[in-house]
Design a protein around this motif. Structure first.
Motif, PDB file in Angstrom:
ATOM      1  N   LEU A   1      -1.776   2.085  -4.655  1.00  0.00           N
ATOM      2  CA  LEU A   1      -1.736   3.345  -5.362  1.00  0.00           C
ATOM      3  C   LEU A   1      -1.439   4.591  -5.040  1.00  0.00           C
ATOM      4  N   GLY A   2      -2.821   4.071  -4.022  1.00  0.00           N
ATOM      5  CA  GLY A   2      -3.383   5.684  -3.481  1.00  0.00           C
ATOM      6  C   GLY A   2      -4.142   6.220  -3.831  1.00  0.00           C
TER       7      GLY A   2
ATOM      8  N   ALA B   1       6.660   6.585  -7.845  1.00  0.00           N
ATOM      9  CA  ALA B   1       6.182   5.938  -6.458  1.00  0.00           C
ATOM     10  C   ALA B   1       5.887   4.490  -7.023  1.00  0.00           C
ATOM     11  N   THR B   2       4.965   4.448  -7.926  1.00  0.00           N
ATOM     12  CA  THR B   2       4.611   3.141  -8.393  1.00  0.00           C
ATOM     13  C   THR B   2       6.068   2.614  -8.588  1.00  0.00           C
ATOM     14  N   ALA B   3       7.252   3.157  -9.101  1.00  0.00           N
ATOM     15  CA  ALA B   3       7.884   2.386  -9.999  1.00  0.00           C
ATOM     16  C   ALA B   3       8.612   1.761  -8.185  1.00  0.00           C
ATOM     17  N   LYS B   4       8.739   2.621  -7.307  1.00  0.00           N
ATOM     18  CA  LYS B   4       9.168   1.987  -6.120  1.00  0.00           C
ATOM     19  C   LYS B   4       8.718   0.776  -5.809  1.00  0.00           C
ATOM     20  N   VAL B   5       7.277   1.627  -5.199  1.00  0.00           N
ATOM     21  CA  VAL B   5       6.156  -0.024  -4.736  1.00  0.00           C
ATOM     22  C   VAL B   5       6.599  -1.659  -5.857  1.00  0.00           C
ATOM     23  N   LEU B   6       6.437  -1.180  -6.815  1.00  0.00           N
ATOM     24  CA  LEU B   6       6.736  -2.051  -7.393  1.00  0.00           C
ATOM     25  C   LEU B   6       7.940  -2.614  -7.636  1.00  0.00           C
ATOM     26  N   ALA B   7       9.263  -2.148  -8.122  1.00  0.00           N
ATOM     27  CA  ALA B   7      10.585  -2.250  -7.328  1.00  0.00           C
ATOM     28  C   ALA B   7      10.618  -3.390  -6.150  1.00  0.00           C
ATOM     29  N   LEU B   8       9.954  -3.159  -4.867  1.00  0.00           N
ATOM     30  CA  LEU B   8       9.490  -3.350  -3.879  1.00  0.00           C
ATOM     31  C   LEU B   8       9.451  -4.990  -4.111  1.00  0.00           C
ATOM     32  N   ARG B   9       8.269  -5.094  -5.153  1.00  0.00           N
ATOM     33  CA  ARG B   9       7.631  -6.300  -4.573  1.00  0.00           C
ATOM     34  C   ARG B   9       8.266  -7.550  -5.432  1.00  0.00           C
TER      35      ARG B   9
ATOM     36  N   THR C   1       7.403  -8.990 -14.036  1.00  0.00           N
ATOM     37  CA  THR C   1       7.375  -9.584 -13.194  1.00  0.00           C
ATOM     38  C   THR C   1       5.758  -9.756 -13.570  1.00  0.00           C
ATOM     39  N   PRO C   2       4.765 -10.345 -13.149  1.00  0.00           N
ATOM     40  CA  PRO C   2       3.406 -10.034 -13.982  1.00  0.00           C
ATOM     41  C   PRO C   2       2.759  -8.527 -13.834  1.00  0.00           C
ATOM     42  N   VAL C   3       1.991  -7.882 -13.674  1.00  0.00           N
ATOM     43  CA  VAL C   3       0.829  -7.018 -13.220  1.00  0.00           C
ATOM     44  C   VAL C   3       0.002  -7.717 -11.847  1.00  0.00           C
ATOM     45  N   PRO C   4       0.610  -6.406 -11.113  1.00  0.00           N
ATOM     46  CA  PRO C   4      -0.704  -6.898  -9.684  1.00  0.00           C
ATOM     47  C   PRO C   4      -1.718  -6.770  -9.785  1.00  0.00           C
ATOM     48  N   ARG C   5      -2.990  -7.298  -9.523  1.00  0.00           N
ATOM     49  CA  ARG C   5      -4.275  -6.482  -9.101  1.00  0.00           C
ATOM     50  C   ARG C   5      -3.980  -4.979  -8.325  1.00  0.00           C
ATOM     51  N   ILE C   6      -4.135  -3.844  -8.590  1.00  0.00           N
ATOM     52  CA  ILE C   6      -4.531  -2.450  -8.655  1.00  0.00           C
ATOM     53  C   ILE C   6      -6.097  -2.598  -8.249  1.00  0.00           C
ATOM     54  N   SER C   7      -5.332  -1.308  -6.748  1.00  0.00           N
ATOM     55  CA  SER C   7      -6.588  -0.899  -6.459  1.00  0.00           C
ATOM     56  C   SER C   7      -5.940   0.626  -6.198  1.00  0.00           C
ATOM     57  N   VAL C   8      -7.096   1.524  -6.102  1.00  0.00           N
ATOM     58  CA  VAL C   8      -6.534   3.302  -5.618  1.00  0.00           C
ATOM     59  C   VAL C   8      -7.898   3.571  -5.113  1.00  0.00           C
TER      60      VAL C   8
ATOM     61  N   HIS D   1       0.750  -1.284  -0.307  1.00  0.00           N
ATOM     62  CA  HIS D   1      -0.280   0.166  -0.242  1.00  0.00           C
ATOM     63  C   HIS D   1       1.008   1.166   0.038  1.00  0.00           C
ATOM     64  N   SER D   2       0.487   2.070  -1.284  1.00  0.00           N
ATOM     65  CA  SER D   2       1.729   3.198  -0.933  1.00  0.00           C
ATOM     66  C   SER D   2       0.382   4.489  -0.950  1.00  0.00           C
ATOM     67  N   HIS D   3       0.799   5.447  -0.232  1.00  0.00           N
ATOM     68  CA  HIS D   3      -0.646   6.877  -0.354  1.00  0.00           C
ATOM     69  C   HIS D   3       0.890   8.344  -0.063  1.00  0.00           C
ATOM     70  N   ILE D   4       0.941   8.678  -1.284  1.00  0.00           N
ATOM     71  CA  ILE D   4       2.265   9.690  -1.493  1.00  0.00           C
ATOM     72  C   ILE D   4       1.205  11.173  -0.781  1.00  0.00           C
ATOM     73  N   GLY D   5       0.299  10.853  -0.535  1.00  0.00           N
ATOM     74  CA  GLY D   5      -0.743  12.630  -0.665  1.00  0.00           C
ATOM     75  C   GLY D   5      -1.992  12.939  -1.015  1.00  0.00           C
TER      76      GLY D   5
END
Length: 457
Positions: A265-266, A241-249, A302-309, A225-229
């Motif tokens: 992705l917030g 931010a998305t690039a950093k979260v997907l790299a962590l995954r 990596t496969p594309v994950p399920r996304i929530s916003v 979960h990422s929320h930047i503001g």
């Protein structure tokens, strides 16, 4: 400016984007929403009052649902759109969001209770927060909530213990901070390192939290979960931010073999409050985010994950205006020798604290009649015993504005009623929903008896 839309006489700036879709003016200049004018609303329900355009709310909810569904369809993944309960939540609004295909994000036990009372299935509710109580965690697990967003390392054991007590595996998302700072005010930017939310990717706490969750059989790691503001207009911040979260995954998958199935992705997409501002376009936001998710996952292999916003205020803020009655009109000579007209209304910082908290800007319009008078430099202020009790710092209102007139402030659907207080023992206003000529009270007006009922003496 369209003649049948709200506007200050003599002002050339187009204000139409600040009002909900069903707001018009009648032939004699009276503001109306969905066929009901403000004179009727004020007479029957009093002022101040929050007036919500139900069809506009539903339309905006569908717009975000459809925009993200369409943008991610080529990637073959599902997108869940979460309505931000903190922006404004009551049982009717939670029910509308659910009926329009949205899920509901909550951050307290009270918000969770409201969503459940509205009939939102537990699986379609999320609970986050930096300081969840044991009772809130227990209630969420018992309700079969779809996800609990872990915000600190200390929560790992507490969530696992709750799962053990209830005999359930708890679905957990780990909130991470990416170091990306975005938003309209420092207080609403939530992903830079020096703040209370989440676990730092750069500092290693995020990976530590993910590994700790995987080690506990009572917990199921369902996502990042990422929320930047909040109040964000530039989609480039989401891309970084998305690039950093997907790299962590991807890094977690390399280390453990476990590929987290979902990434939130917030959101916090910006809305217009003032002339010249433009509300974020859900189609454009969704397209840009889908593009970066697809390209980053391809690069990472990596496969594309399920996304929530989480669009945040973008769904509810523009659906509502606050209706006030003018009390005192007073000309004041300013330090530079010019005259400013102070227009005092029967609400103020107790129903809209954002100007004093965040220096948030709003506009206001004469709502109860037409006027041919030239606009004057005005400041709309509240009735509270604070010099900072300002609703609109700079408004262009007709020079003939008088006590008894009605004025309306648009874009107050988010963080107005939800952040309202009883400062100076002022009862909070009602929330009225208007649809196709019919008015419903969603939240009734508080009374002095309500206030005194809490005073046990």
């Amino acid at each position: 400016m369209a003649a049948d839309r709200p506007g200050v006489p003599g002002e050339a700036i187009d204000l139409t984007n600040l009002w909900s879709r069903n707001v018009r003016r009648t032939g004699d200049g009276v503001l109306e929403v969905a066929g009901v004018d403000v004179l009727q609303l004020a007479a029957e329900y009093g002022t101040p009052a929050f007036v919500m355009d139900e069809d506009d709310f539903r339309t905006r909810a569908r717009a975000y649902r459809d925009a993200f569904t369409d943008a991610f369809a080529p990637l073959g993944v599902t997108v869940d759109v979460y309505y931000a309960g903190k922006a404004f939540l009551c049982t009717a609004v939670a029910r509308w969001a659910h009926e329009e295909g949205l899920r509901v994000d909550t951050c307290t036990g009270g918000e969770l209770a409201t969503a459940l009372r509205a009939g939102v299935p537990g699986a379609h509710i999320g609970l986050h927060g930096n300081n969840k109580s044991d009772d809130e965690i227990d209630r969420a697990v018992e309700a079969g909530i779809g996800r609990l967003v872990l915000d600190s390392l200390g929560e790992v054991d507490r969530l696992a213990e709750a799962g053990r007590r209830h005999g359930r595996r708890v679905p957990v998302m780990v909130r991470v901070t990416t170091g990306v700072h975005a938003g309209g005010h420092e207080f609403v930017a939530t992903a830079h390192e020096d703040q209370k939310f989440g676990l730092s990717i750069a500092g290693g706490q995020a990976m530590e939290g993910l590994l700790a969750v995987l080690e506990r059989p009572e917990l199921e790691l369902v996502g990042l979960h990422s929320h930047i503001g909040s109040q964000i207009f530039d989609a480039s911040a989401f891309e970084v931010a998305t690039a950093k979260v997907l790299a962590l995954r991807a890094e977690l998958a390399d280390r453990t073999g476990y590929l987290v199935p979902e990434v939130d992705l917030g959101g916090g997409y910006g809305v217009a409050y003032l002339p010249g501002e433009v509300t974020a376009d859900p189609v454009e936001v969704a397209r840009r985010i889908a593009t970066v998710v697809g390209s980053d996952c391809a690069a990472l292999g990596t496969p594309v994950p399920r996304i929530s916003v989480e669009p945040g205020r973008a769904i509810v803020a523009p659906t509502t205006f606050t209706l006030y009655r003018v009390g005192v009109v007073k000309p004041v000579t300013t330090d530079d020798g010019t005259v400013r007209t102070y227009v005092s209304v029967d609400g103020g910082m107790s129903d809209n604290p954002r100007p004093v908290l965040y220096e948030a800007g709003y506009t206001a319009e004469l709502a109860s009649r037409t006027s041919a008078a030239a606009p004057v430099r005005a400041r709309v202020v509240g009735k509270h015993c604070e010099s900072g009790d300002v609703v609109v710092h700079d408004a262009a209102l007709p020079a003939d504005i008088v006590p008894g007139d009605l004025v309306a402030t648009p874009v107050t659907g988010a963080y107005g009623r939800s952040m309202a207080s009883n400062y100076n023992s002022v009862p909070r206003p009602p929330v009225l929903a208007v649809r196709a000529g019919t008015v419903r009270v969603l939240v009734r007006r508080e009374t002095e008896e309500d206030l005194l009922a809490l005073d046990v003496g």
